[in-house]
Design a protein around this motif. Structure first.
Motif, PDB file in Angstrom:
ATOM      1  N   ASP A 143      15.191  -7.403  -5.752  1.00 37.13           N
ATOM      2  CA  ASP A 143      16.195  -6.346  -5.908  1.00 37.13           C
ATOM      3  C   ASP A 143      16.454  -5.538  -4.641  1.00 37.13           C
ATOM      4  O   ASP A 143      17.578  -5.168  -4.354  1.00 37.13           O
ATOM      5  N   ASP A 144      15.417  -5.251  -3.837  1.00 35.86           N
ATOM      6  CA  ASP A 144      15.654  -4.371  -2.687  1.00 35.86           C
ATOM      7  C   ASP A 144      15.230  -4.967  -1.346  1.00 35.86           C
ATOM      8  O   ASP A 144      15.191  -4.272  -0.332  1.00 35.86           O
ATOM      9  N   GLN A 145      14.903  -6.275  -1.319  1.00 38.42           N
ATOM     10  CA  GLN A 145      14.533  -6.952  -0.061  1.00 38.42           C
ATOM     11  C   GLN A 145      13.292  -6.348   0.598  1.00 38.42           C
ATOM     12  O   GLN A 145      13.121  -6.433   1.808  1.00 38.42           O
ATOM     13  N   LYS A 146      12.455  -5.686  -0.185  1.00 39.40           N
ATOM     14  CA  LYS A 146      11.232  -5.114   0.373  1.00 39.40           C
ATOM     15  C   LYS A 146      10.286  -6.257   0.736  1.00 39.40           C
ATOM     16  O   LYS A 146      10.087  -7.194  -0.041  1.00 39.40           O
ATOM     17  N   LEU A 147       9.717  -6.187   1.955  1.00 45.13           N
ATOM     18  CA  LEU A 147       8.826  -7.251   2.431  1.00 45.13           C
ATOM     19  C   LEU A 147       7.457  -7.123   1.759  1.00 45.13           C
ATOM     20  O   LEU A 147       6.793  -6.088   1.854  1.00 45.13           O
ATOM     21  N   LEU A 148       7.029  -8.184   1.079  1.00 51.48           N
ATOM     22  CA  LEU A 148       5.751  -8.140   0.355  1.00 51.48           C
ATOM     23  C   LEU A 148       4.654  -8.929   1.054  1.00 51.48           C
ATOM     24  O   LEU A 148       3.468  -8.607   0.931  1.00 51.48           O
ATOM     25  N   GLY A 149       5.045  -9.984   1.749  1.00 57.82           N
ATOM     26  CA  GLY A 149       4.015 -10.805   2.390  1.00 57.82           C
ATOM     27  C   GLY A 149       4.642 -11.913   3.208  1.00 57.82           C
ATOM     28  O   GLY A 149       5.876 -12.009   3.318  1.00 57.82           O
ATOM     29  N   ILE A 150       3.802 -12.721   3.821  1.00 60.89           N
ATOM     30  CA  ILE A 150       4.267 -13.824   4.658  1.00 60.89           C
ATOM     31  C   ILE A 150       3.490 -15.077   4.277  1.00 60.89           C
ATOM     32  O   ILE A 150       2.272 -15.006   4.064  1.00 60.89           O
ATOM     33  N   VAL A 151       4.181 -16.203   4.165  1.00 57.88           N
ATOM     34  CA  VAL A 151       3.460 -17.479   4.117  1.00 57.88           C
ATOM     35  C   VAL A 151       3.908 -18.312   5.306  1.00 57.88           C
ATOM     36  O   VAL A 151       5.062 -18.219   5.739  1.00 57.88           O
ATOM     37  N   THR A 152       2.983 -19.076   5.866  1.00 57.17           N
ATOM     38  CA  THR A 152       3.343 -19.941   6.986  1.00 57.17           C
ATOM     39  C   THR A 152       3.730 -21.291   6.412  1.00 57.17           C
ATOM     40  O   THR A 152       3.329 -21.637   5.294  1.00 57.17           O
ATOM     41  N   SER A 153       4.524 -22.048   7.196  1.00 54.85           N
ATOM     42  CA  SER A 153       4.921 -23.349   6.668  1.00 54.85           C
ATOM     43  C   SER A 153       3.715 -24.277   6.564  1.00 54.85           C
ATOM     44  O   SER A 153       3.664 -25.152   5.709  1.00 54.85           O
ATOM     45  N   LYS A 154       2.705 -24.022   7.433  1.00 56.65           N
ATOM     46  CA  LYS A 154       1.473 -24.804   7.337  1.00 56.65           C
ATOM     47  C   LYS A 154       0.810 -24.548   5.972  1.00 56.65           C
ATOM     48  O   LYS A 154       0.345 -25.478   5.322  1.00 56.65           O
ATOM     49  N   GLN A 155       0.802 -23.272   5.548  1.00 56.87           N
ATOM     50  CA  GLN A 155       0.235 -22.928   4.234  1.00 56.87           C
ATOM     51  C   GLN A 155       0.992 -23.629   3.110  1.00 56.87           C
ATOM     52  O   GLN A 155       0.404 -24.150   2.181  1.00 56.87           O
ATOM     53  N   LEU A 156       2.331 -23.583   3.226  1.00 58.90           N
ATOM     54  CA  LEU A 156       3.166 -24.207   2.193  1.00 58.90           C
ATOM     55  C   LEU A 156       2.828 -25.673   2.043  1.00 58.90           C
ATOM     56  O   LEU A 156       2.779 -26.208   0.939  1.00 58.90           O
ATOM     57  N   ILE A 157       2.610 -26.321   3.195  1.00 60.68           N
ATOM     58  CA  ILE A 157       2.316 -27.746   3.166  1.00 60.68           C
ATOM     59  C   ILE A 157       0.923 -27.992   2.589  1.00 60.68           C
ATOM     60  O   ILE A 157       0.688 -28.937   1.852  1.00 60.68           O
ATOM     61  N   ALA A 158      -0.005 -27.086   2.915  1.00 57.37           N
ATOM     62  CA  ALA A 158      -1.393 -27.309   2.530  1.00 57.37           C
ATOM     63  C   ALA A 158      -1.691 -26.895   1.088  1.00 57.37           C
ATOM     64  O   ALA A 158      -2.611 -27.417   0.472  1.00 57.37           O
ATOM     65  N   ALA A 159      -0.898 -25.938   0.541  1.00 59.84           N
ATOM     66  CA  ALA A 159      -1.248 -25.393  -0.775  1.00 59.84           C
ATOM     67  C   ALA A 159      -0.863 -26.335  -1.912  1.00 59.84           C
ATOM     68  O   ALA A 159      -0.021 -27.218  -1.742  1.00 59.84           O
ATOM     69  N   SER A 160      -1.477 -26.104  -3.065  1.00 59.01           N
ATOM     70  CA  SER A 160      -1.151 -26.891  -4.253  1.00 59.01           C
ATOM     71  C   SER A 160       0.214 -26.460  -4.769  1.00 59.01           C
ATOM     72  O   SER A 160       0.563 -25.276  -4.747  1.00 59.01           O
ATOM     73  N   GLY A 161       1.019 -27.419  -5.260  1.00 58.74           N
ATOM     74  CA  GLY A 161       2.402 -27.162  -5.646  1.00 58.74           C
ATOM     75  C   GLY A 161       2.568 -26.180  -6.790  1.00 58.74           C
ATOM     76  O   GLY A 161       3.621 -25.567  -6.950  1.00 58.74           O
ATOM     77  N   THR A 162       1.523 -25.998  -7.611  1.00 53.58           N
ATOM     78  CA  THR A 162       1.674 -25.125  -8.776  1.00 53.58           C
ATOM     79  C   THR A 162       1.225 -23.690  -8.517  1.00 53.58           C
ATOM     80  O   THR A 162       1.416 -22.814  -9.348  1.00 53.58           O
ATOM     81  N   ALA A 163       0.598 -23.431  -7.358  1.00 50.19           N
ATOM     82  CA  ALA A 163       0.173 -22.062  -7.029  1.00 50.19           C
ATOM     83  C   ALA A 163       1.399 -21.186  -6.838  1.00 50.19           C
ATOM     84  O   ALA A 163       2.504 -21.687  -6.591  1.00 50.19           O
ATOM     85  N   LEU A 164       1.225 -19.887  -6.983  1.00 51.55           N
ATOM     86  CA  LEU A 164       2.339 -18.972  -6.768  1.00 51.55           C
ATOM     87  C   LEU A 164       2.314 -18.443  -5.336  1.00 51.55           C
ATOM     88  O   LEU A 164       1.246 -18.284  -4.739  1.00 51.55           O
ATOM     89  N   VAL A 165       3.480 -18.169  -4.797  1.00 52.16           N
ATOM     90  CA  VAL A 165       3.588 -17.635  -3.448  1.00 52.16           C
ATOM     91  C   VAL A 165       2.736 -16.371  -3.300  1.00 52.16           C
ATOM     92  O   VAL A 165       2.014 -16.202  -2.316  1.00 52.16           O
ATOM     93  N   GLN A 166       2.798 -15.491  -4.295  1.00 47.83           N
ATOM     94  CA  GLN A 166       2.071 -14.222  -4.174  1.00 47.83           C
ATOM     95  C   GLN A 166       0.549 -14.414  -4.125  1.00 47.83           C
ATOM     96  O   GLN A 166      -0.171 -13.526  -3.692  1.00 47.83           O
ATOM     97  N   ASP A 167       0.076 -15.577  -4.561  1.00 48.29           N
ATOM     98  CA  ASP A 167      -1.373 -15.812  -4.528  1.00 48.29           C
ATOM     99  C   ASP A 167      -1.854 -16.287  -3.161  1.00 48.29           C
ATOM    100  O   ASP A 167      -3.030 -16.146  -2.835  1.00 48.29           O
ATOM    101  N   ILE A 168      -0.963 -16.891  -2.383  1.00 50.73           N
ATOM    102  CA  ILE A 168      -1.412 -17.393  -1.078  1.00 50.73           C
ATOM    103  C   ILE A 168      -0.865 -16.588   0.093  1.00 50.73           C
ATOM    104  O   ILE A 168      -1.288 -16.753   1.226  1.00 50.73           O
ATOM    105  N   MET A 169       0.099 -15.698  -0.156  1.00 58.06           N
ATOM    106  CA  MET A 169       0.741 -15.009   0.973  1.00 58.06           C
ATOM    107  C   MET A 169      -0.220 -14.020   1.659  1.00 58.06           C
ATOM    108  O   MET A 169      -1.127 -13.479   1.017  1.00 58.06           O
ATOM    109  N   PHE A 170      -0.005 -13.831   2.972  1.00 62.37           N
ATOM    110  CA  PHE A 170      -0.723 -12.789   3.705  1.00 62.37           C
ATOM    111  C   PHE A 170      -0.065 -11.456   3.387  1.00 62.37           C
ATOM    112  O   PHE A 170       1.156 -11.341   3.423  1.00 62.37           O
ATOM    113  N   THR A 171      -0.845 -10.446   3.094  1.00 58.26           N
ATOM    114  CA  THR A 171      -0.241  -9.148   2.780  1.00 58.26           C
ATOM    115  C   THR A 171      -0.649  -8.083   3.802  1.00 58.26           C
ATOM    116  O   THR A 171      -0.141  -6.974   3.802  1.00 58.26           O
TER     117      THR A 171
END
Lengths: 423, 423
Positions: free
Chosen positions: A132-160
């Motif tokens: 809704d307001d474009q507030k920055l919550l965290g960052i994931v790297t593309s390396k993380q995206l590639i390495a993580a399991s497909g069913t995990a949620l972004v909010q569980d792996i993102m750096f905060t």
């Protein structure tokens, strides 16, 4: 003879030119080429080029851009180049916190292959923002995206635990923030407003250029001139003269005080012509010691190693160092005078008091150069001026004038006061 | 009172320290902490820290590392820090050309989650190497991997137009290569040997530090001293004295030639004591103009804008600029002399020839400072020395000595030769 216009460049060649040459090319290009060339540049690079033009010319060029890009570039142009907003790219890869990795991969793929993707920041970070307001919550790297399991949620792996800057953050400050967090090996820093809303991305490659440019500006100021806007070889002769003449004349006017000082002490001087002989030596020794101190302090300040509050610590150090250096140079001067006296029979008149006056002056002027050279940048910083203006030539001029006063007074004191030579 | 050892740091805190403080901490830490701390560092950072120790101490610390890491670090240590091999990370994400994107994603995921992945270069590039000899064939970015169709082959989407460096490439040269290709927004450059085999990766964050460090070294040399190894505040007093005294004494010995010159012209000087009055002004004007030129040329060389072969072009420019600056300063000097003559009745003896001698000398010495200051860096570079050694103080000393010769000879010529004043 070929029919080819020699000004025709491939877009690749155009992209690789320095910004002022890109502007030069744009001035003479056909409308078709202008459109072609502007479209290959990343958003922040378009802004850099446009800043080389006058407002009316900017408007003309802006019309050649797509409507969406047009608006972004215009917003960026409203900002000065040297704060975060002028440096950042407002396009970046994004995701939402409640997406799965699988969804995010698809979403990112969509963004990365879209029509305007060439203008997207080339970093490998994906920014997780609230819908809704474009507030920055965290960052994931593309390396993380590639390495993580497909069913995990972004909010569980993102750096905060994020390093961010505000839109009005100065570019030198951003460079320092990258430096302070260098162990994190950040490739980019997000720009967020006071409410934490994502505005854009400043990437490391822009910062390398900032570091290089700031160093160049400081070096040129420390060399005693205004910083150039262009490379040496492409700066016009008259522009170069202007950049240099202002400082040179100012320094010259300052150095004229030496003539005033010498006129005052002219009688002493004509009585002891040998004093004139050592004058350049003593002034130069003080100026050189001062150049060293001022260089060390200015660079230390630019690197964030020396803060304004350290002035007392710095001065204590420089007093100790200046005393040791003064004694060393005084000893060298003594050897020189003794050698020339014995070998060539020079400096016979009032040999002893003259020798004492010279070596004492050398030591005092070196110490004074050290103190003045290290304190001048602090004084300038206190006045919110750029410490680099306390250039090597400026310190030399200051130490020349004050050093002469030290030299003549010490000499009079010893020759007239102590040795009792009649003036 | 707590029982906590105040030297205990989290691994995060340790990682964020500057390299010389990390070494300091390691010296006093328990074996357990040493092991813990060394393991969090990336390979290239372990090497940087170990370079702070003597060989015997390095051996002790190396024993704390895993066998595989041990071998890599040892190989890196064998190289100097300031070429590609000392800067690169030998661990990187790789793929083979005939893999599908789907396979590559799995393969990269495996590498990224393996035990030693923390030590892998943090770039987002995946290097495509031939299986049998590790020859580098291309690069895919993780953004590409995410965006591409899963059934495509790596060799179909990889970039093959690569920018690479050799293992012995100097770090300044690598920084320049990043700069020249800045439109590509490279995040890292692969290091390959003469046969094109992949050796490691130099990433942009290392280069930012190189750019900063090289600028600092150049600035310190241009300030007339040896470059420091540590930040200003952490350099010991005696070390600082050594770094500064060598140059200061050398410059002092050079400047002593001014005393020799003045002894030779002592008769002229005692006849026209007014000549002594303008001496510092003229010497300083030449030194300042020389500082400007030498600063511009040294920085231009460091940025790769000025090559050795440009010396003639540069000299022609500096002759023109020096002539204009000389005329400007000469005019200012004329105004000063006229004003003080009219206001205070100074410089009455031989007023006209003295005035001509001074303003002509100002103009000539400024021109000469410009020529000498711009040519010295070329001379040093020709002798394969560091042009930055042609520091502002060194140029000032050189111009002081030669400027005095110009001043005295011009003055004698005009006063005695033209105006016919008896000496």
């Amino acid at each position: 003879m070929t029919d080819t216009n020699q000004l025709t460049l491939t877009t690749d060649q155009f992209e690789s030119l320095p910004v002022h040459e890109q502007a030069q090319m744009l001035r003479t290009a056909s409308t078709e080429n202008k459109r072609l060339w502007l479209r290959v540049l990343a958003l922040d690079d378009v802004v850099d080029v446009l800043q080389q033009f006058k407002p009316a010319e900017q408007e003309e060029l802006l019309k050649l851009l797509d409507a969406r890009v047009h608006a972004d570039v215009k917003a960026l142009l409203a900002w000065a180049e040297d704060v975060a907003t002028g440096l950042m790219n407002p396009r970046y890869l994004s995701a939402r916190p409640d997406m799965t990795i699988q969804e995010t991969l698809l979403y990112v793929r969509e963004q990365a292959t879209s029509r305007t993707s060439a203008k997207t920041s080339a970093t490998s970070y994906i920014y997780v923002v609230r819908h809704d307001d474009q507030k920055l919550l965290g960052i994931v790297t593309s390396k993380q995206l590639i390495a993580a399991s497909g069913t995990a949620l972004v909010q569980d792996i993102m750096f905060t635990d994020l390093v961010t800057v505000r839109p009005d953050c100065d570019q030198e400050e951003i460079a320092r923030i990258f430096h302070e967090h260098k162990h994190l090996k950040l490739k980019a820093i997000p720009v967020v407003d006071a409410d934490g809303r994502m505005k854009g991305v400043v990437s490391l490659d822009d910062i390398v250029e900032v570091v290089r440019k700031e160093a160049t500006e400081d070096i040129q100021k420390m060399g005693g001139m205004e910083a150039l806007d262009l490379p040496y070889m492409t700066t016009g002769i008259m522009k170069m003269v202007r950049k240099r003449a202002i400082f040179l004349v100012t320094l010259f006017l300052g150095e004229m005080l030496t003539a005033t000082v010498m006129t005052v002490y002219q009688d002493t001087l004509s009585k002891f012509i040998a004093l004139a002989v050592f004058m350049p030596l003593i002034m130069s020794a003080g100026g050189n010691a001062g150049s060293q101190s001022t260089t060390l302090v200015i660079r230390g300040m630019a690197l964030g190693e020396i803060r304004l509050s350290y002035w007392w610590k710095v001065m204590r150090r420089e007093v100790v160092i200046g005393t040791i250096l003064g004694i060393i140079l005084g000893a060298v001067a003594l050897l020189r005078i003794l050698a020339f006296h014995d070998l060539f029979g020079q400096y016979d008149d009032h040999f002893a008091p003259l020798t004492v006056a010279v070596i004492l002056s050398v030591a005092l002027v070196v110490l004074w150069g050290n103190i003045a050279g290290s304190l001048l940048p602090f004084g300038l910083k206190l006045l919110r001026l750029d410490p680099a203006v306390s250039s090597n030539p400026a310190v030399s001029v200051f130490v020349d004038v004050t050093g002469l006063l030290i030299y003549f007074n010490v000499s009079r004191l010893i020759l007239v006061g102590v040795a009792g030579v009649a003036l």
